[in-house]
Design a protein around this motif. Structure first.
Motif, PDB file in Angstrom:
ATOM      1  N   LEU A 287       7.180  48.079  11.242  1.00 51.31           N
ATOM      2  CA  LEU A 287       8.178  47.085  11.631  1.00 51.31           C
ATOM      3  C   LEU A 287       8.190  46.762  13.129  1.00 51.31           C
ATOM      4  O   LEU A 287       8.586  45.652  13.524  1.00 51.31           O
ATOM      5  N   LEU A 288       7.793  47.707  13.969  1.00 49.10           N
ATOM      6  CA  LEU A 288       8.057  47.590  15.402  1.00 49.10           C
ATOM      7  C   LEU A 288       7.497  46.318  16.041  1.00 49.10           C
ATOM      8  O   LEU A 288       8.221  45.623  16.773  1.00 49.10           O
ATOM      9  N   PRO A 289       6.224  45.932  15.822  1.00 47.01           N
ATOM     10  CA  PRO A 289       5.741  44.701  16.472  1.00 47.01           C
ATOM     11  C   PRO A 289       6.493  43.453  16.020  1.00 47.01           C
ATOM     12  O   PRO A 289       6.868  42.608  16.850  1.00 47.01           O
ATOM     13  N   ALA A 290       6.736  43.310  14.716  1.00 47.69           N
ATOM     14  CA  ALA A 290       7.393  42.101  14.202  1.00 47.69           C
ATOM     15  C   ALA A 290       8.844  42.012  14.657  1.00 47.69           C
ATOM     16  O   ALA A 290       9.321  40.933  15.038  1.00 47.69           O
ATOM     17  N   VAL A 291       9.554  43.134  14.619  1.00 47.48           N
ATOM     18  CA  VAL A 291      10.953  43.116  15.046  1.00 47.48           C
ATOM     19  C   VAL A 291      11.047  42.872  16.550  1.00 47.48           C
ATOM     20  O   VAL A 291      11.954  42.178  17.027  1.00 47.48           O
ATOM     21  N   THR A 292      10.103  43.411  17.314  1.00 48.84           N
ATOM     22  CA  THR A 292      10.088  43.149  18.758  1.00 48.84           C
ATOM     23  C   THR A 292       9.869  41.664  19.024  1.00 48.84           C
ATOM     24  O   THR A 292      10.581  41.053  19.842  1.00 48.84           O
ATOM     25  N   ALA A 293       8.916  41.061  18.326  1.00 54.75           N
ATOM     26  CA  ALA A 293       8.671  39.622  18.494  1.00 54.75           C
ATOM     27  C   ALA A 293       9.903  38.809  18.123  1.00 54.75           C
ATOM     28  O   ALA A 293      10.213  37.788  18.773  1.00 54.75           O
ATOM     29  N   PHE A 294      10.625  39.243  17.109  1.00 53.47           N
ATOM     30  CA  PHE A 294      11.844  38.574  16.669  1.00 53.47           C
ATOM     31  C   PHE A 294      12.941  38.656  17.738  1.00 53.47           C
ATOM     32  O   PHE A 294      13.762  37.739  17.874  1.00 53.47           O
ATOM     33  N   SER A 295      12.949  39.726  18.523  1.00 50.67           N
ATOM     34  CA  SER A 295      14.090  40.048  19.391  1.00 50.67           C
ATOM     35  C   SER A 295      13.900  39.726  20.861  1.00 50.67           C
ATOM     36  O   SER A 295      14.885  39.623  21.610  1.00 50.67           O
ATOM     37  N   VAL A 296      12.648  39.580  21.328  1.00 48.46           N
ATOM     38  CA  VAL A 296      12.391  39.572  22.777  1.00 48.46           C
ATOM     39  C   VAL A 296      13.142  38.485  23.532  1.00 48.46           C
ATOM     40  O   VAL A 296      13.576  38.704  24.671  1.00 48.46           O
ATOM     41  N   ALA A 324       5.162  38.940  25.862  1.00 44.94           N
ATOM     42  CA  ALA A 324       4.032  38.610  24.997  1.00 44.94           C
ATOM     43  C   ALA A 324       3.028  39.750  24.966  1.00 44.94           C
ATOM     44  O   ALA A 324       2.484  40.092  23.897  1.00 44.94           O
ATOM     45  N   ARG A 325       2.782  40.352  26.121  1.00 42.26           N
ATOM     46  CA  ARG A 325       1.849  41.478  26.174  1.00 42.26           C
ATOM     47  C   ARG A 325       2.399  42.686  25.408  1.00 42.26           C
ATOM     48  O   ARG A 325       1.646  43.441  24.792  1.00 42.26           O
ATOM     49  N   LEU A 326       3.709  42.867  25.456  1.00 42.93           N
ATOM     50  CA  LEU A 326       4.330  43.972  24.727  1.00 42.93           C
ATOM     51  C   LEU A 326       4.054  43.854  23.233  1.00 42.93           C
ATOM     52  O   LEU A 326       3.624  44.815  22.586  1.00 42.93           O
ATOM     53  N   VAL A 327       4.301  42.688  22.677  1.00 41.13           N
ATOM     54  CA  VAL A 327       4.057  42.475  21.245  1.00 41.13           C
ATOM     55  C   VAL A 327       2.572  42.657  20.936  1.00 41.13           C
ATOM     56  O   VAL A 327       2.194  43.288  19.932  1.00 41.13           O
ATOM     57  N   GLU A 328       1.722  42.125  21.817  1.00 40.77           N
ATOM     58  CA  GLU A 328       0.272  42.232  21.614  1.00 40.77           C
ATOM     59  C   GLU A 328      -0.185  43.693  21.621  1.00 40.77           C
ATOM     60  O   GLU A 328      -0.975  44.118  20.765  1.00 40.77           O
ATOM     61  N   GLU A 329       0.334  44.473  22.570  1.00 42.58           N
ATOM     62  CA  GLU A 329      -0.091  45.869  22.687  1.00 42.58           C
ATOM     63  C   GLU A 329       0.490  46.738  21.576  1.00 42.58           C
ATOM     64  O   GLU A 329      -0.147  47.704  21.130  1.00 42.58           O
ATOM     65  N   LEU A 330       1.693  46.435  21.120  1.00 41.39           N
ATOM     66  CA  LEU A 330       2.246  47.172  19.982  1.00 41.39           C
ATOM     67  C   LEU A 330       1.409  46.927  18.730  1.00 41.39           C
ATOM     68  O   LEU A 330       1.168  47.847  17.935  1.00 41.39           O
ATOM     69  N   THR A 331       0.953  45.705  18.560  1.00 43.18           N
ATOM     70  CA  THR A 331       0.078  45.376  17.433  1.00 43.18           C
ATOM     71  C   THR A 331      -1.250  46.107  17.560  1.00 43.18           C
ATOM     72  O   THR A 331      -1.764  46.666  16.577  1.00 43.18           O
ATOM     73  N   ARG A 332      -1.817  46.129  18.771  1.00 41.48           N
ATOM     74  CA  ARG A 332      -3.079  46.835  18.992  1.00 41.48           C
ATOM     75  C   ARG A 332      -2.910  48.337  18.749  1.00 41.48           C
ATOM     76  O   ARG A 332      -3.798  48.990  18.175  1.00 41.48           O
ATOM     77  N   LEU A 333      -1.771  48.890  19.175  1.00 38.69           N
ATOM     78  CA  LEU A 333      -1.512  50.310  18.956  1.00 38.69           C
ATOM     79  C   LEU A 333      -1.499  50.626  17.464  1.00 38.69           C
ATOM     80  O   LEU A 333      -2.094  51.617  17.013  1.00 38.69           O
ATOM     81  N   ASN A 334      -0.836  49.794  16.680  1.00 41.52           N
ATOM     82  CA  ASN A 334      -0.831  49.993  15.232  1.00 41.52           C
ATOM     83  C   ASN A 334      -2.246  49.949  14.660  1.00 41.52           C
ATOM     84  O   ASN A 334      -2.598  50.745  13.786  1.00 41.52           O
ATOM     85  N   ASP A 335      -3.048  49.016  15.152  1.00 39.69           N
ATOM     86  CA  ASP A 335      -4.428  48.932  14.687  1.00 39.69           C
ATOM     87  C   ASP A 335      -5.196  50.212  15.021  1.00 39.69           C
ATOM     88  O   ASP A 335      -5.912  50.767  14.180  1.00 39.69           O
ATOM     89  N   ASP A 336      -5.041  50.681  16.255  1.00 39.82           N
ATOM     90  CA  ASP A 336      -5.757  51.886  16.677  1.00 39.82           C
ATOM     91  C   ASP A 336      -5.291  53.118  15.909  1.00 39.82           C
ATOM     92  O   ASP A 336      -6.085  54.043  15.663  1.00 39.82           O
ATOM     93  N   LEU A 337      -4.011  53.148  15.537  1.00 35.65           N
ATOM     94  CA  LEU A 337      -3.466  54.303  14.816  1.00 35.65           C
ATOM     95  C   LEU A 337      -3.576  54.150  13.301  1.00 35.65           C
ATOM     96  O   LEU A 337      -3.067  54.975  12.550  1.00 35.65           O
ATOM     97  N   LYS A 338      -4.249  53.083  12.870  1.00 33.99           N
ATOM     98  CA  LYS A 338      -4.533  52.858  11.445  1.00 33.99           C
ATOM     99  C   LYS A 338      -3.248  52.770  10.614  1.00 33.99           C
ATOM    100  O   LYS A 338      -3.140  53.357   9.542  1.00 33.99           O
ATOM    101  N   VAL A 339      -2.273  52.036  11.140  1.00 34.75           N
ATOM    102  CA  VAL A 339      -1.004  51.852  10.434  1.00 34.75           C
ATOM    103  C   VAL A 339      -1.191  50.801   9.342  1.00 34.75           C
ATOM    104  O   VAL A 339      -1.532  49.657   9.635  1.00 34.75           O
ATOM    105  N   PRO A 340      -0.975  51.145   8.081  1.00 34.18           N
ATOM    106  CA  PRO A 340      -1.129  50.174   6.997  1.00 34.18           C
ATOM    107  C   PRO A 340       0.127  49.318   6.854  1.00 34.18           C
ATOM    108  O   PRO A 340       1.196  49.673   7.358  1.00 34.18           O
ATOM    109  N   CYS A 341       0.009  48.206   6.153  1.00 30.32           N
ATOM    110  CA  CYS A 341       1.209  47.472   5.746  1.00 30.32           C
ATOM    111  C   CYS A 341       1.633  48.002   4.371  1.00 30.32           C
ATOM    112  O   CYS A 341       0.843  48.653   3.684  1.00 30.32           O
ATOM    113  N   PRO A 342       2.882  47.763   3.953  1.00 28.45           N
ATOM    114  CA  PRO A 342       3.349  48.323   2.677  1.00 28.45           C
ATOM    115  C   PRO A 342       2.472  47.943   1.486  1.00 28.45           C
ATOM    116  O   PRO A 342       2.241  48.768   0.601  1.00 28.45           O
ATOM    117  N   SER A 343       1.975  46.708   1.470  1.00 29.95           N
ATOM    118  CA  SER A 343       1.153  46.289   0.329  1.00 29.95           C
ATOM    119  C   SER A 343      -0.134  47.097   0.239  1.00 29.95           C
ATOM    120  O   SER A 343      -0.659  47.330  -0.854  1.00 29.95           O
TER     121      SER A 343
END
Length: 387
Positions: A287-296, A324-343
């Motif tokens: 949730l963190l990247p999407a909610v951050t983008a929603f709130s910034v 913008a960089r915050l949202v971008e880096e949170l997304t990259r962090l999820n990618d690096d940590l292999k965070v899946p989506c619920p589906s």
């Protein structure tokens, strides 16, 4: 936080931090005048030898003890009831919660429910549980939840399929022994998820409508420790510098959110855990990247500071660019940590369920602390987006 606003802080009476402090458990019990603990933990921690680390110290000091090791992930009301039965079987005078968030939250609930009638649902937030039970000593074995320093615990109602926020003085540990050496046994997924859980605690505490200078200091210290060291800890579990940094950050973030409260990410995360049994830290990460983008846009200075303190943006860049960089880096962090989506975990989209989850998220009170307070429809849209 506006000048003149009063901040209220609750924390354990005894806090010991550092490699090896778990070996001081008998000394802490003596300091507090306690003599017979019930150790609340799970079977995996017995297998890993972490429980023996503590019980060997107690045996050497001549301290009698018992063990309740039936804690489940995302602890339930039935798990708490079983722990209460175990506590009643002897003349225990305190509870030791040893493990991640689940054993620590269960230990808290066993303590306060032993002195408060009814069901845990009778005490869900915003109710404040201030009638304390026997003392609680918490020894975390993961660097994530921060439960050892917070006034919160979370218990799932098996009848209503809902996670309850439980809060108050009765949820504050009497003592916390924060020993990073336990965390070197944790695998990639747990290391990653608990670290992002801590990062979410720190970020949400900093942007919370209830933030104040005291909590800001902890949050701002925790964020760069996590962003700098989480990847190293995942790739090299024995990296002592990274493990120590993540454990310190988890505690700092715990102190921050305990007193400033969490916000929309946590409000939306709990229903994911309750209905789909996704680990709490993992659902936060989803949730963190999407909610951050929603709130910034509703707290750009605060979110920009988050980016800068983690060296994801420079002081020369505008707040808009830093966000913008915050949202971008949170997304990259999820990618690096292999965070899946619920589906990707096999959970299909279910708009009817999302509607129930949105109402549960709002009822928890956490979304009301968010810079941008969402409607139920907006929460549903966020669930659809991250799914």
């Amino acid at each position: 936080m506006l000048s003149g606003t009063i901040g209220r802080v609750q924390s354990p009476r005894v806090i010991r931090i550092g490699g090896g402090v778990a070996l001081e458990v008998a000394d802490v019990l003596e300091q507090l005048g306690l003599s017979k603990p019930l150790i609340v933990t799970d079977k995996n921690l017995i297998t890993l030898g972490h429980v023996a680390t503590v019980t060997d110290v107690l045996d050497s000091a001549g301290v009698a003890w018992g063990v309740f090791d039936d804690v489940v992930e995302d602890p339930t009301d039935t798990c708490v009831d079983a722990g209460l039965s175990a506590f009643a079987q002897s003349d225990y005078d305190c509870v030791i919660g040893l493990g991640g968030g689940s054993p620590m939250d269960t230990a808290k609930a066993i303590s306060f429910m032993s002195n408060n009638a009814g069901h845990v649902r009778d005490y869900k937030a915003p109710y404040q549980i201030d009638r304390c039970g026997p003392p609680v000593i918490l020894i975390p074995t993961t660097g994530g939840t921060g439960s050892e320093l917070t006034r919160w615990c979370v218990i799932t109602d098996t009848e209503r399929t809902e996670k309850y926020n439980l809060s108050g003085l009765a949820c504050v540990a009497t003592a916390a022994l924060i020993d990073w050496t336990f965390t070197t046994t944790k695998p990639w997924r747990i290391t990653a998820d608990t670290a992002v859980d801590s990062l979410t605690h720190a970020m949400e505490a900093y942007v919370s409508r209830r933030a104040f200078a005291y909590t800001d200091a902890f949050a701002l210290s925790a964020m760069p420790l996590i962003s700098e060291h989480v990847r190293s800890a995942c790739h090299d579990p024995e990296n002592a510098i990274a493990r120590e940094a993540l454990m310190l950050a988890a505690s700092q973030a715990g102190m921050a959110f305990s007193n400033a409260s969490v916000a929309l990410v946590h409000g939306m995360s709990r229903p994911i855990g309750a209905h789909f049994h996704v680990a709490h830290g993992l659902s936060n990460a989803m949730l963190l990247p999407a909610v951050t983008a929603f709130s910034v846009n509703d707290a750009p200075e605060r979110y920009a500071t988050c980016a800068r303190v983690m060296c994801w943006a420079s002081e020369r860049e505008s707040d808009e660019m830093a966000c913008a960089r915050l949202v971008e880096e949170l997304t990259r962090l999820n990618d690096d940590l292999k965070v899946p989506c619920p589906s990707e975990l096999g959970h299909a989209k279910d708009d009817a369920m999302f509607s129930v989850m949105a109402e549960q998220a709002l009822a928890s009170g956490s979304p009301q602390n968010n810079p941008r307070i969402p409607s139920a429809d907006e929460i549903i849209q966020l669930y659809q987006q991250i799914w």
